[in-house]
Motif scaffolding. Sequence first.
Motif, mmCIF file in Angstrom:
data_model
loop_
_atom_site.group_PDB
_atom_site.id
_atom_site.type_symbol
_atom_site.label_atom_id
_atom_site.label_comp_id
_atom_site.label_asym_id
_atom_site.label_seq_id
_atom_site.Cartn_x
_atom_site.Cartn_y
_atom_site.Cartn_z
ATOM 1 N N HIS A 173 -3.057 0.352 8.345
ATOM 2 C CA HIS A 173 -1.688 0.278 7.808
ATOM 3 C C HIS A 173 -0.658 0.791 8.802
ATOM 4 N N HIS A 195 0.856 -1.184 0.000
ATOM 5 C CA HIS A 195 0.000 0.000 0.000
ATOM 6 C C HIS A 195 0.889 1.230 0.000
ATOM 7 N N GLU A 211 -3.110 6.843 -0.843
ATOM 8 C CA GLU A 211 -4.402 6.599 -0.183
ATOM 9 C C GLU A 211 -4.920 7.863 0.509
#
Length: 197
Positions: A131, A100, A105
């Motif tokens: 995360h 990620h 994001e």
Amino acid sequence: APSAISNSLIRRGRFQEAIAAAEHGRKLDPLSVNAQVTVGTACRAAGEYDRAIRELRRALEMGPPNNWVQFEIGVTLVAMGRPADAIRELEIAARPAQGHNSKVEAYLGYAYAAAGRAEDARRVLKELEAHRQDQYVSWFGIGLIHDALGERAPALAAVQRAFADHAVELAQFNQYPPFKTIASEPAFQAIMSQVGR
């Protein structure tokens, strides 16, 4: 490297020189996607958004699918005040082959909030929180999302944590979307005066 020179000029607010340095870098290496992106990001920093989009789209056409270039297009559309268009690009950029990217994001979460998609923005906040267990997640991006959602207290708390963490974004503050909800808060202004903005 020309991209480092261009970025250093951007940080000092010397935008036309930054574009010239980036164009010089592209002349030296016309097939380099990096050199092409540097022209696009220098144009964005200078506020030449339409040209930035053109240059970045060209970078996208130069090679295989590239999440980073897609991200830069999304960032430019956010800067243009077109969050709904930015979402399309950022959703692609947020689907890397592995892992990620919390910066991508966070931008996607901000674009959702700015486009009025609060539920999607909150989903991204939850993902970023998850995360944080196994990677660095900047509080700055989290603050931006809360700010765009109109959530004063969590936005301010996140910016204060970003400041305590010496988040790199605070030094590049003018390259990010502006905080609106907490802009007039004395605590926010105090942080901004300390980071020299």
